[in-house]
Design an enzyme around this catalytic site. Structure first.
Site, PDB file in Angstrom:
ATOM      1  CD  GLU A  74      -0.878  -0.285   3.757  1.00 20.18           C
ATOM      2  OE1 GLU A  74      -1.637   0.551   4.233  1.00 20.18           O
ATOM      3  OE2 GLU A  74      -0.694  -1.407   4.241  1.00 20.18           O
ATOM      4  CE  LYS A 127       7.293   5.485   5.295  1.00 22.81           C
ATOM      5  NZ  LYS A 127       7.150   6.879   5.652  1.00 22.81           N
TER       6      LYS A 127
END
Ligand code: IVH
Length: 709
Positions: A132, A134
């Site tokens: 995912e 950052k």
């Protein structure tokens, strides 16, 4: 405010010298603090918001130009005009950790391998990872009790954060009440507060129009907006939130990371859409590539991708190393680069005396931020890259990191560019600046340091704070705050000045201490008395107080014991620079004193300015001699009995030496005896020793035992 430094206020930040910048930062800190007090405590601002913001902007501008001079009490540490002391503290039930970084594909494969190896996963079996974005914002922990938002805390140092509950309640993305049912109780949802590009641009436009602070990037804007003492200001700022983790949960949240996030989303939290479950390093890296492509269209700043082991039971087994989980890693995007010209190299002197070269650049935009300074790290770095003034250079900036010079574009080098010569003296105080031999590696230190700690304006305030600290002069009522104040007021410039404060108080029409802010008749008197009480000091404390590099308490004690008196010690370390080698030889013969320590003692005392400071101090204080008792010897605190005839010394001598080393010498052996030293002809005492199981050694072993002590 009418202070003589008012002239400085007229100089543009980038026209200030380092010395002027330091004075100006001190003035700004004082002035802004006074305005803060007027505004927050007295509710009676004395300047307009615009004037106030101009002061803060000037402060930030100078700090950006002189990062080494940023004060411990800098107003910029108090984001958004509010002293951070204004927030309560919240201890995190589960610490908020940080992530280890991966900078390339290899690091990622290594991470995957590490995880598999740790878990002993057979080759044919997959370990799933989530991937995912950052997000580049600030992390926050939201605690729900009975499904209701109970508190919200910033990360802080990971263990204790700031209570920003009131501000968080104004963020629309964050539910006050959890949706659905069946949530754990309590449950802490964690994630990132951030600002979108569009909102950031609009906010900055509005700020500019109103003459208010303009933020450097969305992350600063988010942080500044959240950390407002007045939650109404936060309410007007377009803050957003993404959930990606959790803290304490009253019951298990899920079996896997991706299911946990789905559950958190079902309670009403935004989670990232750009998310994937990957089965190996290859899949992870293709996600990374896709995200890098999508990055400009996301609408908010991200600085990499986070990979996490999906199964929570595996996360549990993997655990943590220091403050990062073994089960996750942040894969950072490469830093952004730009090309510009190196105008000058400026040497800044830090509070520990380190000389740091700073590249002064023709301003250039790197990753959305205007950069006019970059670090050059140290002398070796300049030589290695052969960076010369006038060169065209590649500058790189990665997230928070101070911009760096990556390389020189040699084809663009001006014909007359000369190799840079690193100064051998401190540009602030003129003392000699040295590169020490590192005690552990035996190599020459990369950092060149100013040796004039007690005379160098860049270092003196820190040194003075150390001088009065608890294990040094320990003057009651004279702490860091007072030192900083007296320094700013010009009352104290060197240690000796502390002891003449009373005599000088109120002289030449100056405001006497009892009339200054924070003092009264009683407290001023008390402070002077406390100072007078320390006019006599133990030798080891005195040495420690001088703050000589590598001379901590233990080495100060070793030196003090070895010489017994300050006079004897000063005798050994007096003389010109050319005596340094002799001094080092003599000092390093002392048990426990290595070459690095000896070197810095010699450097310190051969710098005439330091000697002057010590001599001035000795006009004011008396240093008591040091008893050579070795409290830390191998026999200290032990009860020893000598028996039989000793051959290498008399009984009296043996007793005296043992006692000098902190042992207790007894005539009879009992169960409290620790050691019996037996010579020829020992009789009944030896039998007693056997009976009580006391260790018996001969004279030679005894001598060996006490040898180094
Ligand atoms: S997970 C135990 N996921 O990065 C690890 N962190 O360097 C918990 N961050 O302090 C963090 N996006 O502020 C995680 N998708 C994400 C993130 C993320 C941004 C930040 C977070 C954390 C820092 C760690």
């Amino acid at each position: 405010m009418t202070t003589p430094d008012n002239d400085l206020a007229k100089i543009a930040p980038d026209a200030l010298t380092a010395g002027q910048a330091r004075d100006e930062l001190a003035r700004l800190a004082r002035e802004i603090a006074a305005h803060d007090a007027a505004y927050y405590q007295a509710d009676a601002p004395v300047v307009s918001d615009a004037d106030y913001d101009a002061l803060r902007r000037r402060n930030s501008a100078i700090e950006a130009l002189f990062p080494d001079l940023v004060r411990a009490d800098s107003p910029s540490g108090r984001v958004g005009a509010a002293p951070s002391a204004g927030f309560g503290k919240i201890a995190h039930a589960v610490p908020m950790l940080s992530l280890n970084n991966a900078f390339g594909e290899e690091d990622v494969f290594e991470f995957v391998q590490r995880v598999r190896k740790f878990l002993k996963v057979p080759d044919e079996e997959s370990v799933f990872f989530t991937a995912e974005p950052k997000i580049d914002g600030l992390s926050i922990s939201l605690r729900y009790e009975g499904g209701l938002l109970a508190s919200a805390a910033t990360r802080g140092d990971g263990r204790v954060g700031e209570d920003v509950t009131a501000n968080i309640r104004t963020v629309k993305d964050i539910p006050h009440e959890l949706a659905g049912n069946g949530w754990p109780d309590p449950v802490e949802v964690r994630g990132e507060i951030y600002m979108s590009h569009a909102d950031f641009a609009a906010l900055n436009d509005a700020q500019q129009e109103a003459g208010d602070k303009v933020f450097a990037n969305p992350r600063n804007a988010a942080a500044g907006s959240l950390r407002q003492l007045d939650a109404e200001i936060t309410r007007r700022r377009p803050l957003r939130f993404f959930a990606y983790a959790w803290g304490e949960t009253g019951s298990a949240i899920a079996d896997t990371q991706h299911e946990a996030l789905e559950r958190i989303a079902s309670w009403g939290f935004p989670v990232q859409e750009f998310f994937r479950l990957c089965r190996d390093g290859g899949e992870i890296l293709s996600f990374y590539g896709e995200l890098q492509q999508a990055r400009p269209r996301l609408g908010y700043d991200i600085d990499g991708v986070v990979y996490k082991v999906d199964r929570l039971d595996l996360q549990q087994r993997l655990g943590f190393v220091s403050r990062s989980p073994r089960w996750a890693i942040a894969h950072k995007f490469p830093a952004e680069k730009a090309i510009t010209i190196l105008r000058d190299i400026e040497i800044q002197v830090g509070r520990t005396g380190a000389l740091t070269p700073v590249a002064k650049l023709v301003p250039v935009t790197v990753g959305g931020v205007v950069v006019s300074n970059a670090t050059l790290h140290n002398q070796d770095e300049i030589e290695r890259k052969d960076v010369r003034i006038g060169d065209t250079v590649v500058v790189q900036r990665a997230g928070d990191v101070i911009p760096q010079i990556v390389e020189v574009v040699l084809a663009e080098r001006p014909a007359d560019a000369e190799p840079y010569e690193f100064p051998q003296t401190c540009p602030v105080c003129g003392s000699h600046a040295v590169r020490e031999i590192n005690e552990k590696t035996g190599k020459v230190d990369v950092v060149r340091r100013c040796t004039g700690g007690l005379v160098c304006p860049a270092q003196i305030v820190e040194r003075l704070k150390h001088f009065v600290s608890r294990n040094a002069f320990d003057i009651e009522g004279l702490g860091e705050k007072q030192i900083a104040l007296f320094w700013d007021e010009g009352l104290i410039r060197e240690p000796a000045d502390i002891f003449t404060l009373r005599a000088r108080d109120g002289a030449d029409g100056a405001v006497p201490l009892k009339e200054r802010e924070g003092f009264g008749e009683v407290s001023a008197g008390k402070l002077f008395d406390a100072i007078d009480e320390r006019r006599e000091i133990e030798f080891d404390r005195f040495l420690f107080a001088l703050g000589i590099r590598h001379v901590g308490e233990t080495n100060a004690r070793r030196l003090a014991r070895a010489y017994g008196s300050l006079a004897a010690f000063l005798d050994a370390v007096s003389g010109e620079v050319d005596r340094r080698e002799d001094m080092i030889g003599e000092l390093s013969a002392i048990e426990g004193i290595g070459e690095a320590v000896a070197g810095s003692v010699a450097e310190f005392f051969t710098e005439p300015r330091n000697r002057q400071v010590v001599d001035n101090l000795l006009d004011e204080v008396a240093v008591s001699d040091m008893a050579p008792a070795a409290r830390n010897s191998p026999v200290s605190g032990k009860t020893v009995v000598f028996t039989g005839s000793l051959e290498k010394m008399t009984r009296a001598e043996a007793k005296a030496r043992a006692e000098a080393m902190g042992a207790k010498v007894s005539g009879t052996v009992s169960k409290v005896t620790d050691l019996v030293v037996a010579g020829p002809g020992a009789g009944s005492k030896l039998k007693q020793a056997e009976k009580f199981g006391v260790e018996v050694i001969d004279e030679d072993r005894w001598l060996a035992l006490i040898a180094g002590a």
